[in-house]
Design an enzyme around this catalytic site. Structure first.
Site, PDB file in Angstrom:
ATOM      1  N   TYR A   1       0.822  -1.215   0.000  1.00 52.90           N
ATOM      2  CA  TYR A   1       0.000   0.000   0.000  1.00 52.90           C
ATOM      3  C   TYR A   1       0.856   1.265   0.000  1.00 52.90           C
ATOM      4  O   TYR A   1       0.390   2.343  -0.346  1.00 52.90           O
ATOM      5  CB  TYR A   1      -0.944   0.028   1.213  1.00 52.90           C
ATOM      6  CG  TYR A   1      -2.050  -1.014   1.146  1.00 52.90           C
ATOM      7  CD1 TYR A   1      -2.248  -1.788   0.006  1.00 52.90           C
ATOM      8  CD2 TYR A   1      -2.894  -1.228   2.217  1.00 52.90           C
ATOM      9  CE1 TYR A   1      -3.242  -2.747  -0.047  1.00 52.90           C
ATOM     10  CE2 TYR A   1      -3.906  -2.182   2.168  1.00 52.90           C
ATOM     11  CZ  TYR A   1      -4.065  -2.943   1.035  1.00 52.90           C
ATOM     12  OH  TYR A   1      -5.057  -3.884   0.984  1.00 52.90           O
TER      13      TYR A   1
ATOM     14  N   LYS B   1       3.382 -15.376   1.496  1.00 49.34           N
ATOM     15  CA  LYS B   1       3.373 -16.165   0.259  1.00 49.34           C
ATOM     16  C   LYS B   1       4.825 -16.359  -0.200  1.00 49.34           C
ATOM     17  O   LYS B   1       5.257 -15.787  -1.198  1.00 49.34           O
ATOM     18  CB  LYS B   1       2.565 -15.418  -0.820  1.00 49.34           C
ATOM     19  CG  LYS B   1       1.069 -15.425  -0.601  1.00 49.34           C
ATOM     20  CD  LYS B   1       0.411 -16.729  -0.999  1.00 49.34           C
ATOM     21  CE  LYS B   1       0.398 -16.901  -2.504  1.00 49.34           C
ATOM     22  NZ  LYS B   1      -0.125 -18.225  -2.907  1.00 49.34           N
TER      23      LYS B   1
ATOM     24  N   ASP C   1      -2.892 -17.891   1.343  1.00 49.13           N
ATOM     25  CA  ASP C   1      -4.107 -18.388   0.673  1.00 49.13           C
ATOM     26  C   ASP C   1      -4.665 -19.609   1.414  1.00 49.13           C
ATOM     27  O   ASP C   1      -5.870 -19.704   1.660  1.00 49.13           O
ATOM     28  CB  ASP C   1      -3.848 -18.698  -0.808  1.00 49.13           C
ATOM     29  CG  ASP C   1      -2.619 -19.552  -1.037  1.00 49.13           C
ATOM     30  OD1 ASP C   1      -1.800 -19.694  -0.107  1.00 49.13           O
ATOM     31  OD2 ASP C   1      -2.465 -20.086  -2.150  1.00 49.13           O
TER      32      ASP C   1
ATOM     33  N   ASP D   1      -5.341  -7.068   5.534  1.00 48.53           N
ATOM     34  CA  ASP D   1      -6.552  -6.348   5.163  1.00 48.53           C
ATOM     35  C   ASP D   1      -7.649  -7.350   4.799  1.00 48.53           C
ATOM     36  O   ASP D   1      -8.783  -7.289   5.287  1.00 48.53           O
ATOM     37  CB  ASP D   1      -6.219  -5.446   3.958  1.00 48.53           C
ATOM     38  CG  ASP D   1      -7.256  -4.360   3.742  1.00 48.53           C
ATOM     39  OD1 ASP D   1      -8.219  -4.298   4.504  1.00 48.53           O
ATOM     40  OD2 ASP D   1      -7.086  -3.581   2.790  1.00 48.53           O
TER      41      ASP D   1
ATOM     42  N   ASP E   1     -10.929  -8.948   7.333  1.00 42.56           N
ATOM     43  CA  ASP E   1     -12.331  -8.796   6.931  1.00 42.56           C
ATOM     44  C   ASP E   1     -13.037 -10.149   6.868  1.00 42.56           C
ATOM     45  O   ASP E   1     -14.212 -10.269   7.227  1.00 42.56           O
ATOM     46  CB  ASP E   1     -12.442  -8.084   5.577  1.00 42.56           C
ATOM     47  CG  ASP E   1     -12.483  -6.566   5.754  1.00 42.56           C
ATOM     48  OD1 ASP E   1     -12.224  -6.088   6.866  1.00 42.56           O
ATOM     49  OD2 ASP E   1     -12.775  -5.855   4.774  1.00 42.56           O
TER      50      ASP E   1
END
Ligand code: NAD
Length: 370
Positions: free
Chosen positions: A142, A193, A226, A250, A254
């Site tokens: 970000y 990852k 993942d 993020d 959620d």
């Protein structure tokens, strides 16, 4: 602790309505002799823009720097949709996060037994769930440079975002994760990852080193982000503290949030570095939800996310874990009695207003505190 300094920033929309319930709670804590706080208040967001043409003033920023904890409501609303970008309501919150150096975002996903039915997952999967997603908040893709869209001149454009992490950024978030785990069930799951990203390779290496050097007593496991996403919806109770980068955090926070039902139930904390001299760290506590303009002014907002955010301040800024546990127990008890604000209503429940819910939680806390 000599003084406990709080800065309350109610903000816009339902922000002031839910913050009023924190004030009720503060009143009870002071009156009962449990804890007293030095309290400052300030404007932030659209209300601050209306008064001062900025989303937060320098005076309020100075108060935030001086406070042990900033308690933040919510900002924004359609009224300010067209204000200049750099003074839009959210800019006040972003400035607080940036200037206070809040790199560690803690989002608990707690499923109160009384609300297990409102999750989209089966009761046995979520009932009694209590996990934390710890997200790195100031680095990663970000913020990494270059961050560009370039016209290639052949009818094509190229967009570039850059994922960057330095060792120190991973070390400090890993430490927060291990410290949190030590106060809980002593397990950290680190997600990245590494199979496709260099930042993932470094992330795993650094977390492993910090663990070996400083936190051998805590159980550490690594998971690809993942696969972690799948495991969070398959069997979330296997986790205690999940530590991950800004982007994965993020998304995973959620996903975890939705295990527990309504937005009106979700608290969060954002922490900065420990000051070497004072041993205190900058911190901001806020509900996950926004200013809910659709219900603002109606007195029906759920104050539990806001109250639970204040509970996190008791736990993480003021070392009042016992009182924070009691507050959580009070919330659970009120829900178990069947009291519900409109957003979490269920068959046979009693629908109450914001202030009735706040009053019930404080009343229950009073009973539990004797
Ligand atoms: N941190 C923040 O201050 C923050 C976060 C998200 C959105 N916002 C801002 O808030 C405004 C509204 O955004 P949105 O509608 O996307 O998100 P929102 O979280 O404000 O509302 C989403 C939905 O959830 C409901 N809801 C939220 N909190 C609730 C509560 N405590 N009790 C009962 N119901 C609740 C709302 O009524 C609405 O239907 C926008 O201006 C947005 O920019 C601010």
């Amino acid at each position: 602790m000599a003084t406990r300094k709080l800065l309350l920033l109610p903000g816009d929309g339902i922000g002031p309505e839910v913050m009023a319930e924190v004030s009720r709670l503060l009143g009870f804590l002071a009156k009962s002799g449990i804890a007293s706080f030095e309290i400052e208040e300030g404007l932030v967001g659209g209300g601050c823009y209306d008064a001062h043409k900025v989303s937060i003033t320098e005076e309020t920023m100075a108060k935030a720097h001086a406070a042990d904890a900033v308690i933040f409501g919510a900002v924004g609303g359609p009224k300010w949709d067209d204000v200049p970008y750099d003074v839009r309501p959210e800019a006040g919150l972003l400035r607080l996060r940036k200037d206070l150096g809040l790199f560690a975002n803690i989002r608990p996903a707690i499923c109160y037994p009384a609300l297990a039915e409102s999750s989209s997952l089966k009761r046995e999967v979520v009932e009694g769930l209590d996990i934390i997603i710890l997200r790195e908040l100031t680095g990663g893709v970000y913020f990494g440079e270059p961050k560009t869209i370039t016209d290639l001149g052949n009818g094509q454009k190229r967009a570039v975002d850059t994922q960057v992490y330095d060792t120190y950024e991973i070390e400090r978030i890993a430490r927060v994760g291990f410290e949190l785990a030590r106060r809980r069930r002593n397990k950290v799951t680190s997600m990245e990852k590494r199979n496709v990203m260099k930042t993932g390779v470094l992330w795993r290496e650094v977390v492993t080193d910090v663990h070996a050097r400083e936190y051998k007593d805590v159980e550490l496991e690594h998971m690809l982000a993942d696969a972690g996403g799948m495991q969070i919806v398959r069997w979330p109770k296997q986790f205690d503290v999940i530590v991950t980068d800004n982007l994965f955090g993020d998304m995973l926070s959620d996903i975890a949030a939705m295990l527990t039902g309504s937005l009106g139930m979700l608290p969060s904390a954002s922490l900065g570095e420990v000051d070497a001299k004072t041993k205190r760290r900058k911190a901001l506590y806020e509900p996950v939800h926004g200013s809910a303009p659709d219900i603002a002014g109606k007195g029906i907002a759920n104050p539990i996310a806001m109250l639970a955010s204040f509970g996190m301040a008791l736990r993480y800024s003021f070392n009042m874990g016992k009182e924070a546990d009691l507050l959580d127990a009070a919330i659970a008890a009120v829900l178990a009695k069947g009291l519900r604000t409109a957003d979490i209503k269920s068959d046979g429940a009693k629908i109450v207003s914001t202030s009735e819910m706040g009053e019930a939680v404080v009343g229950e806390l009073e009973r539990l505190s004797v």
